[in-house]
Enzyme design. Sequence first.
Site, PDB file in Angstrom:
ATOM      1  N   HIS A 185     -35.417  15.123-110.756  1.00  0.00           N
ATOM      2  CA  HIS A 185     -34.311  15.651-109.945  1.00  0.00           C
ATOM      3  C   HIS A 185     -34.714  17.020-109.410  1.00  0.00           C
ATOM      4  CE1 HIS A 185     -30.180  17.876-110.344  1.00  0.00           C
ATOM      5  NE2 HIS A 185     -30.564  17.800-109.096  1.00  0.00           N
TER       6      HIS A 185
ATOM      7  N   HIS B 181     -34.713  19.320-105.464  1.00  0.00           N
ATOM      8  CA  HIS B 181     -34.376  19.331-104.032  1.00  0.00           C
ATOM      9  C   HIS B 181     -35.547  19.904-103.237  1.00  0.00           C
ATOM     10  CE1 HIS B 181     -30.252  18.265-105.012  1.00  0.00           C
ATOM     11  NE2 HIS B 181     -30.419  19.042-106.062  1.00  0.00           N
TER      12      HIS B 181
ATOM     13  N   LYS C 171     -21.446  30.550-103.909  1.00  0.00           N
ATOM     14  CA  LYS C 171     -22.466  31.605-103.903  1.00  0.00           C
ATOM     15  C   LYS C 171     -23.858  31.009-104.090  1.00  0.00           C
ATOM     16  CE  LYS C 171     -20.354  35.905-105.287  1.00  0.00           C
ATOM     17  NZ  LYS C 171     -20.421  37.009-106.257  1.00  0.00           N
ATOM     18  N   PHE C 172     -23.924  29.965-104.907  1.00  0.00           N
ATOM     19  CA  PHE C 172     -25.202  29.311-105.149  1.00  0.00           C
ATOM     20  C   PHE C 172     -25.759  28.724-103.851  1.00  0.00           C
ATOM     21  CE2 PHE C 172     -27.356  25.243-105.874  1.00  0.00           C
ATOM     22  CZ  PHE C 172     -28.496  25.708-106.493  1.00  0.00           C
ATOM     23  N   ASN C 173     -24.899  28.079-103.092  1.00  0.00           N
ATOM     24  CA  ASN C 173     -25.335  27.481-101.827  1.00  0.00           C
ATOM     25  C   ASN C 173     -25.912  28.517-100.874  1.00  0.00           C
ATOM     26  OD1 ASN C 173     -25.232  24.738-101.807  1.00  0.00           O
ATOM     27  ND2 ASN C 173     -23.052  24.624-101.330  1.00  0.00           N
TER      28      ASN C 173
ATOM     29  N   LYS D  58     -27.605  30.957-101.653  1.00  0.00           N
ATOM     30  CA  LYS D  58     -28.931  31.385-102.121  1.00  0.00           C
ATOM     31  C   LYS D  58     -30.063  30.641-101.405  1.00  0.00           C
ATOM     32  CE  LYS D  58     -27.875  34.323-105.440  1.00  0.00           C
ATOM     33  NZ  LYS D  58     -28.315  35.715-105.410  1.00  0.00           N
TER      34      LYS D  58
ATOM     35  N   HIS E  98     -25.875  12.696-108.106  1.00  0.00           N
ATOM     36  CA  HIS E  98     -25.503  13.800-108.984  1.00  0.00           C
ATOM     37  C   HIS E  98     -24.162  13.406-109.588  1.00  0.00           C
ATOM     38  CE1 HIS E  98     -28.600  16.125-107.178  1.00  0.00           C
ATOM     39  NE2 HIS E  98     -28.207  17.264-107.686  1.00  0.00           N
TER      40      HIS E  98
ATOM     41  N   HIS F  44     -27.615  15.251-114.198  1.00  0.00           N
ATOM     42  CA  HIS F  44     -26.729  16.159-114.953  1.00  0.00           C
ATOM     43  C   HIS F  44     -25.998  15.487-116.123  1.00  0.00           C
ATOM     44  CE1 HIS F  44     -27.649  19.565-112.564  1.00  0.00           C
ATOM     45  NE2 HIS F  44     -27.182  19.029-111.445  1.00  0.00           N
TER      46      HIS F  44
ATOM     47  N   ASP G  16     -33.740  23.054-108.868  1.00  0.00           N
ATOM     48  CA  ASP G  16     -34.136  23.970-107.785  1.00  0.00           C
ATOM     49  C   ASP G  16     -35.056  25.079-108.300  1.00  0.00           C
ATOM     50  OD1 ASP G  16     -31.975  23.341-105.465  1.00  0.00           O
ATOM     51  OD2 ASP G  16     -30.988  23.303-107.418  1.00  0.00           O
TER      52      ASP G  16
HETATM   53 ZN   LIG Z   1     -29.364  19.012-107.878  1.00  0.00          ZN
END
Ligand SMILES: [Zn+2]
Length: 643
Positions: A193, A195, A264-266, A268, A462, A484, A540
Site C-alpha cells: 500500500h 501512493h 492538513k495531511f492532504n 502536505k 482503503h 488499514h 506515503d
Molecule cells: Zn493510503
Amino acid sequence: TSNESRERLGQLELSTSRHFIQMSAVYSTHFQFLFCILTLHQREALHDFAHFKTILLYLSPWVHLTLLSSSADIWPYPHEGEDPYSMEGIPEDLNYELQIKDGIIHVYENAEALKQEQAYRLPYPDLETFAIDLSHVLAMIADGPTKSYCHRRLNFLGSKFYLHEMLNEMAELKELKCVPHRDFYNVRKVDTHIHAAACMNQKHLLRFIQTTYQTEADRVVLEKGNKKLTLKEVFDNLHMDPYDLTVDSLDVHAGRQTFHRFDKFNSKYNPVGASELREIYLKTDNYIKGEYFACLIKEVAAELEESKYQLAEPRLSIYGRSASEWESLATWFIQHKVHSPNMRWMIQVPRIYDIFKSKKLIPSFAKILENVFRPLFEATINPQKHKAVHVFLKYVTGFDSVDDESKHSDHMFSYKSPKPEEWTTDDNPPYTYYLFYMYANIMVLNNLRKQRGLNTFLFRPHCGEAGSITHLVSAFLTADNISHGLNLKKSPVLQYLYYLAQVPIAMSPLSNNSLFLEYSKNPLREFLHKGLCVSLSTDDPMQFHYTKEALMEEYAIAAQLWKLSTCDLCEIARNSVLQSGLSHEEKKHFIGANYLQDGPKGNDIRRTNVAQIRMAYRYETLCNELSFLMDAVKTEFGQSSAQ
Ligand SMILES: [Zn+2]
C-alpha cells in the site's frame, strides 16, 4: 461455547441463507467463505482460495465443492529481454456495444441487442440483494451473544499464541538458523500500500527539485492562464531559491499538526505549500507531460531493483472527471517507460464526487462511474483502437478507493438509495455506495476480460482507517483485501470474520501514527499474533519516513517497538507477497511452488524463512476454529441435512 452461541449460529443460517445462496456466485471469496460456513448447500467454488482445502475438509460431509486447479497466469509478465511496451499481437475488435444503466456498464453483442436491451450475461451483484445482505451482516455484528462469542474466541487466539511463543520460540529460531542462504534481508517483501505521488521520501524530492533547477532553470514547465512559465520564473514568483530549500521549508512531512486532520495531511502533497510545485513534480498530466514525476518514480524503482528483494504496488489516480484520463495516463506510462519489474500498478479512485459536482464538472454520480470504467470496457472490446490503454492495463493489478474515511455522510445506504444517474445532489454518496458501484463494475469488467483471456483486477480499497464500522462490512462483502483495517479493533465479530476468512490487511502503523492512531495503540501486533493475515506497508514515504528504504524502516520500527521475532517479520513478509497483485509465477518463485496449499505444505522455508512450526501452528489453529464452528452447525443441522 455456550448453547446460546450455537443457537445464534443456527438462527443466522436460517435467516440469511436465501440471499447467500442466491448471490454466492457473484460475491468475493470472503463472502463465499462466510457462505460456506453458514450454509450447507451444494455449490460450486469459483475461485481458488488459499484456505479452500481447509474448508473443504470440514464441509465435506455436507457440501460438494469443486476446487478448480490453480490456472497458469492469464497474462504472464514480460520476461527479461522482452519489450514490455510491445504493441504486437493485440486482439481484434469484438464489435460489442456498451451502455451504462443504473450505474453499471452493460455489454451488448451488437446494435440489435442494444436496441432490445438484451445485455450480454456477465454476472454482478444487484443492488437490492447487496443492500439486504449488508443489513444482515450489520445485524450480526451488533448481536450481543455473537459479540461475546467472537470476543472470547479472539481472546483465546491471543492467549494461545502467547503460549505457542513461550513453548516454541527457541525451536522456531533453531529452524531458521538451519536455513541456508535465506534471512530476513533476502526474503521478498512487497510494499502492499503506497501512493505513487508520495513514493519518494522528502529528501529525495528535495534533491530532485534542486537538480532540475540547476540543469533546466530556463525550461518552460508550467502554463498558468495564458502565460508560459520557466522553472526559474516559477521559483521567482514563489520568492525562493531552490538552493536554500531544506526539508523543513519543503514541508511535506506529516507531524503533530496532521493528527486527526486529514485536510492538513492532504495539503502536505504541495511542496512548500505551493500547488504549482505539485503540478510540476507530482502529476502525470501537465505541461511537461509528467516527465519529472516519471523520473522520480523511476529513481524509486531503480532503488527497488537494486535492493532486489523489495517490491511495491504504487497507486496512480483516475478521478472520473473526464473520459480521456485513461488514455493520457497510459500514454504517460508508455512514453516515459515507467514499467519496472519491481513495481505493479494500482488505480486509486478518490471519493470526491462532491468537489466535481460543486465545480459543475459532472452532472451526476453515474458520469464518474462512466468516466472511470467505460474506457476500460472499450479497451477490452476493441484493444486495436485503444492500444496504449490495452498495454498499460497489463501492469495494472487492481483498484483502490481512497479519501478521508472520517468524513461523515448524512445519507444512509439502502436499496432505496437513488441510482447513480439520479444522484445529482451536491452531497457526496456514502462509502458503501462508492464501494458497491466500483465493485459491481469491476466484476462485470473482470468477467468480460476473463472471456477474452485478458488479465483481471483485484479490488483493494482503503478501509477501516477511520469513520464508521459499516465500511468494514461493505469491504468484507466486496474486497479482495483492504488497507488499514484499524477499526476492526472496535468490532469483535468483524475481526473474527476477517480472521476466519483470512482477508488480507495491509497495515501502515507509521502513517496511522501521524493521522489517526498513536503507534503504541496500533493493533498490528495483536492482529498478527491472533493470526489475521497482515502485512506492513508505507502508505506515503514522502510524508512519514526518513530513510531511503521506507519499507525497511517500517519493519525495523515495528520489530523494535513490539520486539517482533525474525519469524514474525518473515511471516509478515510472506503475507505481503500472498496478498499482492504479483502473478502466480512470481509468487511461486518468491514463496514456494506450493504456496497455494494450506499449512506447512504450502511453505518453502528456503524461500520464506518462516518456521514450519509457525506454519503448522497457524494451520492447526485455524482448523480448530473452523471445526468449532462446524461442530456447532453439525449439532443443530447435521441430522436434518443428512436426512
Ligand atoms: Zn493510503
